[in-house]
Design an enzyme around this catalytic site. Structure first.
Site, mmCIF file in Angstrom:
data_model
loop_
_atom_site.group_PDB
_atom_site.id
_atom_site.type_symbol
_atom_site.label_atom_id
_atom_site.label_comp_id
_atom_site.label_asym_id
_atom_site.label_seq_id
_atom_site.Cartn_x
_atom_site.Cartn_y
_atom_site.Cartn_z
ATOM 1 C CB SER A 144 -32.920 48.955 43.287
ATOM 2 O OG SER A 144 -32.999 50.051 44.175
ATOM 3 C CE1 TYR A 157 -36.923 46.574 46.266
ATOM 4 C CE2 TYR A 157 -35.133 48.116 46.683
ATOM 5 C CZ TYR A 157 -36.173 47.666 45.877
ATOM 6 O OH TYR A 157 -36.446 48.322 44.692
HETATM 7 P P1 NAD Z 1 -44.978 48.474 41.280
HETATM 8 O O1 NAD Z 1 -45.360 48.106 42.662
HETATM 9 O O2 NAD Z 1 -45.820 49.439 40.531
HETATM 10 O O3 NAD Z 1 -44.811 47.166 40.371
HETATM 11 C C1 NAD Z 1 -44.359 45.945 40.877
HETATM 12 C C2 NAD Z 1 -44.837 44.841 39.964
HETATM 13 O O4 NAD Z 1 -44.408 43.587 40.503
HETATM 14 C C3 NAD Z 1 -46.361 44.768 39.843
HETATM 15 O O5 NAD Z 1 -46.705 44.600 38.486
HETATM 16 C C4 NAD Z 1 -46.740 43.519 40.630
HETATM 17 O O6 NAD Z 1 -47.879 42.845 40.100
HETATM 18 C C5 NAD Z 1 -45.490 42.662 40.471
HETATM 19 N N1 NAD Z 1 -45.403 41.715 41.574
HETATM 20 C C6 NAD Z 1 -45.291 42.003 42.892
HETATM 21 N N2 NAD Z 1 -45.311 40.851 43.600
HETATM 22 C C7 NAD Z 1 -45.440 39.842 42.705
HETATM 23 C C8 NAD Z 1 -45.524 38.430 42.829
HETATM 24 N N3 NAD Z 1 -45.523 37.814 44.015
HETATM 25 N N4 NAD Z 1 -45.659 37.696 41.705
HETATM 26 C C9 NAD Z 1 -45.700 38.307 40.512
HETATM 27 N N5 NAD Z 1 -45.621 39.627 40.320
HETATM 28 C C10 NAD Z 1 -45.490 40.388 41.419
HETATM 29 O O7 NAD Z 1 -43.491 49.045 41.400
HETATM 30 P P2 NAD Z 1 -42.402 49.489 40.316
HETATM 31 O O8 NAD Z 1 -41.734 50.674 40.854
HETATM 32 O O9 NAD Z 1 -42.972 49.514 38.956
HETATM 33 O O10 NAD Z 1 -41.371 48.270 40.473
HETATM 34 C C11 NAD Z 1 -40.799 47.587 39.373
HETATM 35 C C12 NAD Z 1 -39.372 47.191 39.717
HETATM 36 O O11 NAD Z 1 -38.576 48.381 39.828
HETATM 37 C C13 NAD Z 1 -39.204 46.446 41.036
HETATM 38 O O12 NAD Z 1 -38.308 45.377 40.873
HETATM 39 C C14 NAD Z 1 -38.607 47.492 41.959
HETATM 40 O O13 NAD Z 1 -37.831 46.931 42.989
HETATM 41 C C15 NAD Z 1 -37.783 48.289 40.989
HETATM 42 N N6 NAD Z 1 -37.424 49.632 41.463
HETATM 43 C C16 NAD Z 1 -38.365 50.599 41.612
HETATM 44 C C17 NAD Z 1 -37.996 51.855 42.065
HETATM 45 C C18 NAD Z 1 -38.974 52.998 42.254
HETATM 46 O O14 NAD Z 1 -38.589 54.038 42.804
HETATM 47 N N7 NAD Z 1 -40.222 52.854 41.795
HETATM 48 C C19 NAD Z 1 -36.646 52.117 42.358
HETATM 49 C C20 NAD Z 1 -35.720 51.106 42.202
HETATM 50 C C21 NAD Z 1 -36.111 49.863 41.734
#
Ligand code: NAD
Length: 268
Positions: A144, A157
Site C-alpha cells: 500500500s 495497517y
Molecule cells: P477487499 O476488502 O475487497 O478484499 C480483501 C480480500 O482479503 C478479500 O478477498 C477477503 O476475503 C480477503 N481476506 C480478508 N481477511 C481475510 C482472512 N482472515 N483470511 C483470508 N482472506 C481474507 O479489499 P481490496 O482493496 O481488494 O484489498 C486487497 C489488498 O489491497 C489488501 O491487501 C489491501 O490492504 C490492499 N490495498 C487496497 C487499497 C484500496 O484503496 N482498495 C489501497 C492500498 C492497498
C-alpha cells in the site's frame, strides 16, 4: 526468446473480490492456471471462478482458509501445492480497521499483522524454494502507499505494510541469483496502491461522507483531495495488469521494488 506466463500456475490470496479478483482475471487473460482463495460464500466463489474462466484461465481451483491463523495458511499452501507447483504467488488478502493508536485493541493489532504480514511470510516460505529450483518464480505482495508513508489512525495497517515491503526486499535478495534470463528468474516485488475502488475503502468514504452531510461522492472527493494529487481513484484492473506484466520473463531483473500506483500520493 523468453516465454509469456502462459501455462504458469498462480495463487492469488483474497481473490474472490476486489483487487485480488482483478489480478486473477489479468493472469487468466495470460492463460495461467489460477488458484483462487478467499473467505467468501459459495455464491461469491462461483462468481469468481466464472469470471476467471471467462477471462481465459487454463484451469481454476478455489480454496477457503482464514489467513489470520498460521495453521490455516499452512493448510492452504499444502492444498495449493498438492495440485502442482506454484510459479506465481500474489499475497493480496488484507484488512484494515482505522482507529487512533491508543484505541486499537490488542487483538485487532494481532489480526491485522497476521493477515497483512505474517501470512505472506508463511506462503513465501512454502512456495519460494520450488520457484528457485525451477528457475522461474514471481512473488507480488500487495502492500500500500501505507507501506511507504504513514497516515493517522492506521498504526497496525501501516506497521504491517512497511513490514511487508521489508520482508519482500529480503526475499528478493535471497532469491536474486536463482534461474536465468531465459527462464525468467525469481523476483519479489510489492505494489503500493493509493485509493482504489474496492470494499476495503468504503467505510472510510462513508465516514468522511457523514462529516459532509451524508453525500458519498463528496466523501470520496475529500479523501482524494487530501492525499491523491491525480484526484482520481485507481481501478483494480490497473493493479492486475501490472502483476501480469511483472510475471513476464522480461521483468526478470525487476526485484525488491515497491511500485506505487497512487496518483502522486507518495511523491509529495
Ligand atoms: P477487499 O476488502 O475487497 O478484499 C480483501 C480480500 O482479503 C478479500 O478477498 C477477503 O476475503 C480477503 N481476506 C480478508 N481477511 C481475510 C482472512 N482472515 N483470511 C483470508 N482472506 C481474507 O479489499 P481490496 O482493496 O481488494 O484489498 C486487497 C489488498 O489491497 C489488501 O491487501 C489491501 O490492504 C490492499 N490495498 C487496497 C487499497 C484500496 O484503496 N482498495 C489501497 C492500498 C492497498
Amino acid at each position: 526468446m523468453t516465454q509469456p506466463p502462459k501455462g504458469r500456475r498462480a495463487l492469488v490470496t483474497g481473490s474472490f473480490q476486489g483487487i485480488g479478483l482483478a489480478i486473477a482475471e489479468a493472469l487468466a487473460a495470460e492463460h495461467c492456471h489460477l488458484v483462487l482463495h478467499g473467505l467468501g460464500n459459495a455464491e461469491q466463489q462461483e462468481a469468481a471462478c466464472q469470471a476467471v474462466t471467462k477471462a481465459g484461465a487454463m484451469s481454476v481451483e478455489c480454496h477457503s482458509h482464514d489467513l489470520s491463523d498460521p495453521r490455516q495458511v499452512e493448510s492452504l499452501m499444502k492444498a495449493a501445492l498438492s495440485g502442482g507447483a506454484l510459479d506465481i504467488l500474489v499475497n493480496n488478502a488484507g484488512i484494515q480497521q482505522p482507529a487512533p493508536l491508543a484505541d486499537v485493541p490488542a487483538d485487532v493489532w494481532d489480526r491485522i499483522l497476521a493477515i497483512n504480514l505474517s501470512a505472506a511470510f508463511h506462503t513465501m516460505k512454502a512456495a519460494m524454494p520450488g520457484m528457485a529450483a525451477r528457475g522461474y518464480g514471481r512473488v507480488v505482495n500487495i502492500a500500500s502507499v501505507h507501506g511507504l508513508v504513514a497516515s493517522v489512525n492506521k498504526a497496525p495497517y501501516v506497521a504491517a505494510k512497511f513490514g511487508l515491503i521489508g520482508l519482500s526486499k529480503v526475499a528478493a535478495l535471497e532469491y536474486a541469483s536463482a534461474g536465468s534470463r531465459e527462464q525468467g528468474g525469481v523476483t519479489v516485488n510489492c505494489i503500493c496502491p493509493g485509493w482504489t475502488e474496492t470494499a476495503i475503502i468504503e467505510p472510510q468514504i462513508m465516514a468522511r461522507a457523514a462529516q459532509l452531510g451524508g453525500d458519498r461522492d463528496a466523501g470520496a472527493r475529500e479523501l482524494l483531495r487530501e492525499k491523491q494529487p491525480s484526484q482520481r481513484t485507481s481501478q483494480p484492473l490497473e493493479i492486475g495488469q501490472l502483476v501480469a506484466w511483472l510475471s513476464h520473463p522480461i521483468a526478470h531483473n525487476i526485484t525488491g521494488t515497491a511500485i506505487p500506483i497512487d496518483g502522486g500520493w507518495t511523491s509529495q
